[in-house]
Design an enzyme around this catalytic site. Structure first.
Site: not given
Length: 300
Positions: A137, A158, A170, A208
């Site tokens: 992540s 991800h 992602e 993130n």
């Protein structure tokens, strides 16, 4: 790799790679590994779920079965379909069980040293044409790819928690990742019923990079006594139309995961705006990790 590149039609090499995918190996039977295993099996792929802990594998199998039971209750799946999906998921404690996998997705704990060690082991036994991916992540895909003798076949993939529900994946290309491999895993994500976005390799990627500092700031607000956890979460739900408050979301993600991401951001950018909240660090040290430990910002 741009979002446009992800959305583009497959080139011949990528189409060939996608067509060759039959078996998907997953390393790590935690929450993310379990979810990835479920969506892969539901999409018709054979799955080998590997973890060094037999108890974790058993828990993951029960978790997948329970999730499928929910679909049965909603009448989106029947018992025969459940049996077929579960039959596609094989578990193993040895990495060698992944030797014939066409795609291997590492979903281990968010620790760079651990991931590098796993990837070196996988690199030595995976078949030459296998695609290697990490569900990291926040950790650099370029740095992780350097652990492999086939960095051009390594990519970030991800997923988001809970994997069966969340639509985004992602797709992160390291400096070494080939376009055809990036295109292939983006196409694989679509086969799994997900929407891929292309992201440049940078700490935290996109989601993130935005989300974890917001959660961290909510922890600072709680630490400073600005409001209670319930009030902070209500403020973001009712004032910003978020479906869940940041502290409740942190409990769902895991406080240890949030801390790990913030530490990666802090080290990568050397910017004090990414420093982890002291309360977050203290709660992780106390073992209050959120839902998975039964106690985080809330009790479960």
């Amino acid at each position: 790799m741009s979002t446009q590149r992800v959305a583009a039609s497959l080139d011949a090499a990528s189409e060939h790679l996608l067509g060759a995918i039959r078996t998907i190996g997953i390393i790590g039977a935690g929450t993310m590994g379990q979810g990835i295993a479920q969506v892969c099996a539901q999409a018709g792929f054979d799955v080998v779920l590997q973890d060094i802990a037999g108890a974790a594998l058993e828990k993951a199998r029960h978790g997948v079965a329970n999730q499928l039971d929910r679909q049965i209750k909603k009448q989106t799946l029947d018992e025969a379909g459940k049996a077929q999906i579960l039959a596609r998921v094989r578990t193993a404690t040895e990495l060698e069980a992944l030797a014939q996998a066409d795609v291997i997705i590492e979903a281990a704990t968010e620790q760079e040293g651990l991931k590098r060690s796993i990837l070196k082991s996988i690199d030595a036994m995976a078949k030459p044409q296998a695609i290697l991916a990490s569900n990291t992540s926040s950790i650099s895909i370029t740095a992780l790819a350097a652990s492999s003798t086939r960095p051009e076949r390594f990519v970030g993939m991800h997923f988001f928690n809970p994997v069966p529900v969340m639509q985004l994946v992602e797709i992160i290309s390291g400096l070494q990742t080939s376009d055809s491999v990036a295109q292939t895993v983006a196409a694989l994500a679509r086969v799994l019923g997900k929407t891929p976005i292309g992201v440049k390799n940078s700490a935290g990627f996109v989601v993130n990079r935005l989300l974890c500092p917001m959660i961290n700031e909510a922890v600072f607000a709680l630490q400073e006594g600005l409001a209670s956890a319930e009030e902070i979460d209500a403020g973001m739900r009712l004032g910003c139309n978020h479906p869940i408050g940041p502290l409740a979301l942190c409990d769902m993600i895991g406080l240890d995961v949030e801390l790990a991401v913030m530490e990666v951001l802090y080290q990568a950018f050397n910017d004090s705006k990414y420093r982890p909240a002291p309360l977050l660090k203290e709660m992780v040290a106390a073992g209050r990790l959120g839902r998975k430990s039964g106690w985080g910002f809330y009790r479960y």
